[in-house]
Enzyme design. Structure first.
Site, PDB file in Angstrom:
ATOM      1  N   ASP A  15       0.783  -1.017  -0.048  1.00 32.42           N
ATOM      2  CA  ASP A  15       0.117   0.067  -0.192  1.00 32.42           C
ATOM      3  C   ASP A  15       0.990   1.289   0.037  1.00 32.42           C
ATOM      4  O   ASP A  15       0.562   2.147  -0.862  1.00 32.42           O
ATOM      5  CB  ASP A  15      -0.969  -0.166   1.121  1.00 32.42           C
ATOM      6  CG  ASP A  15      -1.808  -1.199   1.286  1.00 32.42           C
ATOM      7  OD1 ASP A  15      -2.373  -1.295   0.142  1.00 32.42           O
ATOM      8  OD2 ASP A  15      -1.881  -1.918   2.156  1.00 32.42           O
ATOM      9  N   ARG A  96       2.601   4.715  18.063  1.00 29.58           N
ATOM     10  CA  ARG A  96       1.848   5.714  17.170  1.00 29.58           C
ATOM     11  C   ARG A  96       2.343   7.015  17.621  1.00 29.58           C
ATOM     12  O   ARG A  96       2.631   7.649  16.663  1.00 29.58           O
ATOM     13  CB  ARG A  96       0.487   5.517  17.005  1.00 29.58           C
ATOM     14  CG  ARG A  96      -0.057   4.113  16.327  1.00 29.58           C
ATOM     15  CD  ARG A  96       0.883   4.074  15.070  1.00 29.58           C
ATOM     16  NE  ARG A  96       0.374   2.938  14.298  1.00 29.58           N
ATOM     17  CZ  ARG A  96       0.879   1.810  13.961  1.00 29.58           C
ATOM     18  NH1 ARG A  96       2.186   1.486  14.524  1.00 29.58           N
ATOM     19  NH2 ARG A  96       0.472   0.893  13.120  1.00 29.58           N
ATOM     20  N   ASP A 125      -5.497   3.336  14.525  1.00 32.26           N
ATOM     21  CA  ASP A 125      -3.989   4.014  14.104  1.00 32.26           C
ATOM     22  C   ASP A 125      -4.203   5.165  13.478  1.00 32.26           C
ATOM     23  O   ASP A 125      -3.587   6.428  13.561  1.00 32.26           O
ATOM     24  CB  ASP A 125      -3.476   3.130  13.245  1.00 32.26           C
ATOM     25  CG  ASP A 125      -2.824   1.703  14.249  1.00 32.26           C
ATOM     26  OD1 ASP A 125      -2.896   2.201  15.409  1.00 32.26           O
ATOM     27  OD2 ASP A 125      -2.756   0.759  13.536  1.00 32.26           O
ATOM     28  N   SER A 176      -3.980  -8.705   8.416  1.00 30.77           N
ATOM     29  CA  SER A 176      -3.239  -7.378   8.440  1.00 30.77           C
ATOM     30  C   SER A 176      -2.389  -7.422   9.690  1.00 30.77           C
ATOM     31  O   SER A 176      -2.790  -7.693  11.009  1.00 30.77           O
ATOM     32  CB  SER A 176      -4.238  -6.309   8.597  1.00 30.77           C
ATOM     33  OG  SER A 176      -3.545  -5.092   8.993  1.00 30.77           O
TER      34      SER A 176
HETATM   35  N1  ARG Z   1      -6.534  -2.912  17.486  1.00 27.49           N
HETATM   36  C1  ARG Z   1      -5.272  -2.783  17.618  1.00 27.49           C
HETATM   37  C2  ARG Z   1      -4.893  -1.326  18.117  1.00 27.49           C
HETATM   38  O1  ARG Z   1      -5.775  -0.487  17.895  1.00 27.49           O
HETATM   39  C3  ARG Z   1      -4.430  -3.012  16.711  1.00 27.49           C
HETATM   40  C4  ARG Z   1      -4.060  -2.519  15.474  1.00 27.49           C
HETATM   41  C5  ARG Z   1      -3.246  -3.095  14.497  1.00 27.49           C
HETATM   42  N2  ARG Z   1      -2.947  -2.200  13.332  1.00 27.49           N
HETATM   43  C6  ARG Z   1      -2.538  -2.501  12.306  1.00 27.49           C
HETATM   44  N3  ARG Z   1      -2.256  -1.823  11.317  1.00 27.49           N
HETATM   45  N4  ARG Z   1      -2.990  -3.808  11.904  1.00 27.49           N
HETATM   46  O2  ARG Z   1      -3.771  -0.916  18.655  1.00 27.49           O
END
Ligand code: ARG
Length: 402
Positions: A15, A96, A125, A176
């Site tokens: 991506d 993040r 995120d 993912s």
């Molecule tokens: N639900 C988790 C969080 O909000 C995991 C996020 C996973 N992110 C990803 N880009 N696959 O922190």
């Protein structure tokens, strides 16, 4: 159009590779890329850089932020016993704000005022990066191609094929994935059915507990001011210690998490994680903290921990409340010094012993043996005081309600 610059948060995946090309060809940007090392295993940082350069990037930055991540972000997850909704150690969440901070620093240095990332609008995120970047730098614009331009995965594949962008084999992976020192998130595919058991092919850091050694392994973790500093007597940096425990605990199948989670976007989702070191360390920390703190401190700290965890989860890292809560968390953790002994066995991690010079346990008081210094008679008067209101309420309610 030239002279427009943007900084793309680049993972090297499909991506963001398509975005890299798209931003140049369709939008005329000079693209700079940033990849942050938070301790992801098996990432080839130089390969990511050369891929970015091949795709025409002006300049690529690889920042090794492992130490800062461990010492300023993970450390508070430990001291706050952070498990969002009782389960998730924030392995993705706490990375993040650090990525946002680094991106803003680089953007400012390079005179860039557009930051681009590849998050979808459904997850947390996007919120964390958006809130983080705009809190630190209100003048920076945040571009979200997946959300605003509707660039879907299948479109990305088509676009990649048309423009000669190598499509990695991992694209065929149904999941993912996001990874850091503190653990790995696995989403999508079969996991979207909350009743279906996660398949073995999704797990990487942990063995199946059924295949874990049939002998338990005992480990000792030493803590200083709430931070683990040694395993089995061997002192290590926090980064090294976490990596070490990921291996040991992972080899016993410890740290698999499967739970229903409330995202800040209002979506309830099924999330799976594997966080062997995080689960082991938090289990140990919580136990030792309990041994050295008063009941009053512990009861109040639960509220503070939960609030800290929510701020970190929801992307409100740069709200001043976080540091105010951390002042309290640090104060309690001054006493969290000692050693915790744990037993790792077939997916389980149990505390089997703890010792500390700061422990509030006094055998002379607690013992059931005759030698106790605790005057048992003092409990009798306490009962009379304790029962007073309940006894009266019970009597009165009984009179009126029966
Ligand atoms: N639900 C988790 C969080 O909000 C995991 C996020 C996973 N992110 C990803 N880009 N696959 O922190």
């Amino acid at each position: 159009m030239t002279g427009k610059k943007c900084l793309l948060l680049y993972s090297g995946g499909l991506d963001t590779s398509c975005m890299l090309k798209w931003l140049q060809d369709e939008y005329g940007y000079d693209v700079y890329t940033l990849t942050v090392n938070l301790g992801q295993e098996e990432k080839d940082w130089s390969e990511i850089e050369s891929k970015a350069l091949k795709l025409g990037v002006k300049k690529h930055f690889t920042i090794d932020a492992q130490q800062e991540f461990a010492e300023k972000y993970v450390s508070y997850s430990i001291k706050a016993n952070s498990l969002y909704q009782g389960a998730y150690p924030l392995s993705t969440a706490i990375g993040r704000p650090l990525i946002a901070k680094i991106a803003v620093e680089i953007a400012n240095k390079e005179g860039i005022n557009v930051i681009v990332h590849g998050c979808t609008g459904k997850g947390n995120d996007n919120v964390r990066l958006g809130v983080g970047i705009k809190t630190l730098a209100p003048n920076i614009e945040v571009l979200t191609p997946v959300i605003t331009w509707g660039m879907s995965r299948s479109e990305s594949i088509k676009y990649a094929e048309k423009h000669g962008i190598p499509v990695p084999v991992t694209v065929s992976s149904p999941y993912s994935i996001d990874e850091s020192l503190w653990g790995r998130s696995i989403e999508c595919g079969i996991l979207e059915d909350p009743y279906a058991e996660p398949r073995e092919d999704g797990w990487k850091m942990t063995v199946n507990p059924a295949d874990a050694p049939s002998e338990p392994e005992y480990i000792e973790i030493e803590f200083e001011k709430g931070i683990p500093t040694a395993v089995n007597g061997e002192k290590m940096s926090l980064v090294k210690l976490i990596k070490h425990l990921n291996k040991i605990a992972g080899s016993h199948g410890v740290g698999r998490i499967d739970h229903m989670e409330d995202r800040v976007t209002g979506i309830k989702s099924r999330e799976t994680y594997e966080c062997p070191a995080a689960i082991t360390i938090i289990t140990a920390h919580k136990d030792l903290e309990k041994a050295v703190s008063t009941f009053q401190e512990l009861q109040f700290k639960q509220l503070v921990d939960e609030r800290w965890t929510y701020l970190a989860y929801a992307g409100l890292w740069f709200d001043p409340l976080r540091e105010a809560l951390e002042a309290f968390i640090d104060k309690v953790n001054l006493k969290v010094n000692g050693v915790v002994r744990l037993k790792l066995y077939k997916g389980h991690c149990h505390v089997v012993g703890r010792k500390s010079d700061w422990i509030l346990y006094d055998k002379n008081i607690a013992t059931y043996e005759e030698a106790s210094t605790f005057d048992q008679k003092s409990s009798l008067g306490y009962i009379n005081i304790m029962l007073q209101q309940s006894q009266l309420a019970y009597k009165i309610l009984k009179k009126h309600l029966t």
